[in-house]
Write a protein that holds these residues in place. Structure first.
Motif, PDB file in Angstrom:
ATOM      1  N   ARG A 134       0.833  -1.184   0.000  1.00  0.00           N
ATOM      2  CA  ARG A 134       0.000   0.000   0.000  1.00  0.00           C
ATOM      3  C   ARG A 134       0.874   1.243   0.000  1.00  0.00           C
ATOM      4  O   ARG A 134       1.956   1.261   0.566  1.00  0.00           O
ATOM      5  N   PRO A 135       0.409   2.335  -0.632  1.00  0.00           N
ATOM      6  CA  PRO A 135       1.185   3.572  -0.608  1.00  0.00           C
ATOM      7  C   PRO A 135       1.318   4.100   0.808  1.00  0.00           C
ATOM      8  O   PRO A 135       0.469   3.841   1.670  1.00  0.00           O
ATOM      9  N   PRO A 136       2.376   4.858   1.084  1.00  0.00           N
ATOM     10  CA  PRO A 136       2.535   5.414   2.431  1.00  0.00           C
ATOM     11  C   PRO A 136       1.498   6.484   2.706  1.00  0.00           C
ATOM     12  O   PRO A 136       1.057   7.204   1.804  1.00  0.00           O
ATOM     13  N   GLU A 137       1.105   6.611   3.963  1.00  0.00           N
ATOM     14  CA  GLU A 137       0.115   7.595   4.354  1.00  0.00           C
ATOM     15  C   GLU A 137       0.775   8.946   4.565  1.00  0.00           C
ATOM     16  O   GLU A 137       1.847   9.055   5.138  1.00  0.00           O
ATOM     17  N   VAL A 138       0.101   9.995   4.083  1.00  0.00           N
ATOM     18  CA  VAL A 138       0.573  11.360   4.240  1.00  0.00           C
ATOM     19  C   VAL A 138      -0.604  12.210   4.694  1.00  0.00           C
ATOM     20  O   VAL A 138      -1.764  11.804   4.617  1.00  0.00           O
ATOM     21  N   ALA A 139      -0.290  13.401   5.214  1.00  0.00           N
ATOM     22  CA  ALA A 139      -1.336  14.324   5.615  1.00  0.00           C
ATOM     23  C   ALA A 139      -2.112  14.776   4.378  1.00  0.00           C
ATOM     24  O   ALA A 139      -1.540  15.338   3.443  1.00  0.00           O
ATOM     25  N   GLN A 140      -3.429  14.523   4.348  1.00  0.00           N
ATOM     26  CA  GLN A 140      -4.234  14.810   3.167  1.00  0.00           C
ATOM     27  C   GLN A 140      -4.478  16.306   3.041  1.00  0.00           C
ATOM     28  O   GLN A 140      -4.960  16.952   3.966  1.00  0.00           O
ATOM     29  N   ILE A 141      -4.150  16.867   1.884  1.00  0.00           N
ATOM     30  CA  ILE A 141      -4.415  18.269   1.606  1.00  0.00           C
ATOM     31  C   ILE A 141      -5.262  18.443   0.357  1.00  0.00           C
ATOM     32  O   ILE A 141      -5.905  19.479   0.196  1.00  0.00           O
TER      33      ILE A 141
END
Length: 459
Positions: A134-141
């Protein structure tokens, strides 16, 4: 003595000699056997001594390895403790070995919980752990997230968005005699709009690469127009207020991860969004042509109630990419939104007629085709620790001209919307996360400020 007799005497004398010879040979053979057996016993004793020395060496090596394993276990326990503290798990290494009231150690209970929870289950020695695809999680903007929901998981995400925009308009009606001297009237308008949107989003992971999403927004918008009306001799500003609230345009999205990414290898997620026109559109609200319409000049006025939807159904394909490069993650997306044209559109206006006459009239507009939108955004995310992360990015949209009855609508122009975005995310637990983002408009047609707060909850 006859010859026969001589043979018999010789045989009689030879028999004892043969007997003595056989006995000596047997004794000699017995002595040789005893000597060979002694040699074999000596050889076995030597090998036994050598194996004893080897066993002592192996025992020493085993003690060294056991000491190394003990040190590795302690290091692993310290790392697990640090990870547990970072996730907010209560417990210490002393608790792991402290017996409870029943006499069983807490470590046994923890092992039982690990057996039930696959994420906490230790990997077998000698086999690498399974790679997370799975892609890494980042702060959603951005509006479209890049991380898919795990299979069988359900995410409910309430969000609240606040937006503010202001614009100024100056219209000069007249002619100049000399520079800086105008003969005529000036129409100056300031429009200040405040919008609040509460959205409930639901996502469900169908597989490791496929998820479905549905969004239901509730919109409240308010606008105030400050102006001095054209063709009037008033020197005072007048204010015209309007607001609207209700369900906005409901959306549905399907996303699919196209490849198996990894470190220094991009992830690609394709998606398709459908937006309905369930909100009240601009053609359904009543336009005030009594106090704000300008006859024989613009022929338009301001609405008495603000719309909560765009008025057009649309479909939007797009592609999102993420490129992890420790310690940051680069991400972005491309998209194209197509608005479906509407036919035989009309609007309702106030006539200003005396009482007893119709107060509203239908003004036919015809066929309206809103301009399509090309979208592009790019950003980067940085994880501060296991709980907190920040993101920064830029989002831009190119809006085409609106057409009316096959031709460009009056006053229609291409518009560029640009927004600079900052975001931060904090994970309270494995289930709850807080995500906050701030958007600042960098073009005159973009809202001045947009503040969004999301709280995704995983079930």
């Amino acid at each position: 003595m006859s010859k026969r007799m001589r043979h018999m005497v010789a045989l009689a004398l030879l028999a004892p000699c043969l007997t003595l010879l056989g006995t000596g040979r047997a004794r000699a053979q017995d002595g040789g056997a005893d000597t060979g057996q002694g040699d074999r016993l000596d050889s076995l004793q030597l090998r036994l001594d050598q194996q004893t020395v080897q066993l002592e060496d192996l025992r020493s090596q085993l003690q060294v390895q056991e000491h190394s394993v003990a040190e590795l276990r302690q290091t692993l326990a310290d790392e697990r403790l640090a990870g547990a503290r970072a996730r907010g798990v209560v417990g210490t290494t002393q608790d792991a070995e402290r017996p409870n009231a029943t006499g069983a150690s807490v470590a046994s209970a923890d092992n039982a919980r690990s057996a039930q929870d696959p994420e906490r289950r230790p990997q077998p020695v000698g086999r690498a752990p399974e790679q997370d695809l799975r892609p890494p999680e980042v702060a959603q903007i951005f509006e479209q997230p890049g991380v898919l929901t795990p299979p069988g998981k359900f995410v409910l995400e309430p969000s609240l968005q606040y937006g503010y925009s202001s614009s100024n308009r100056v219209a000069l009606v007249g002619y100049t005699v000399i520079p800086a001297i105008l003969i005529g009237l000036i129409d100056v308008r300031q429009v200040k709009t405040t919008t609040g949107t509460a959205t409930m989003t639901a996502r469900y992971g169908l597989s490791n690469r496929l998820e479905l999403e549905a969004r239901v927004p509730y919109v409240y918008t308010s606008a105030g127009t400050v102006s001095r009306e054209i063709f009037t001799g008033s020197a005072l500003d007048k204010v015209f207020n309007a607001h609207g609230e209700g369900i906005g345009d409901v959306e549905a999205t399907v996303r699919y991860q196209l490849n198996r990414g990894g470190p220094d290898k991009a992830f690609y997620v394709g998606w398709l969004r459908y937006k309905s026109n369930t909100g009240k559109d601009p053609f359904e609200v009543v336009t005030d042509c009594v106090t704000r319409c300008v006859a024989n000049a613009t022929g338009t006025g301001l609405p008495l109630q603000l719309p909560t939807g765009s008025g057009f159904q649309s479909i939007q394909p797009g592609l999102t990419w993420l490129y992890p490069s420790d310690p940051v993650v680069f991400f972005g997306s491309f998209s194209y939104l197509h608005n479906f044209a509407r036919h035989d559109v009309s609007r309702t206006v106030l006539t200003g007629a005396p009482e007893g006459y119709p107060q509203t009239a239908t003004d036919p507009i015809g066929d309206v085709d809103a301009g399509d939108i090309w979208g592009f955004n790019v950003g980067m995310g940085l994880a501060l620790n296991e709980k907190a992360s920040i993101s920064i990015g830029y989002d831009t949209s190119l809006v085409g001209k609106t057409q009316q009855n096959g031709a460009d609508a009056p006053g229609a122009v291409r518009v560029t919307l640009g927004t600079l975005l900052l975001g931060a995310s904090y994970r309270y637990s494995e289930r709850y996360t807080l995500n906050v983002s701030l958007g600042v408009g960098v073009t005159r047609d973009t809202p001045d400020a947009t503040l969004t707060a999301r709280v995704p909850m995983t079930f």
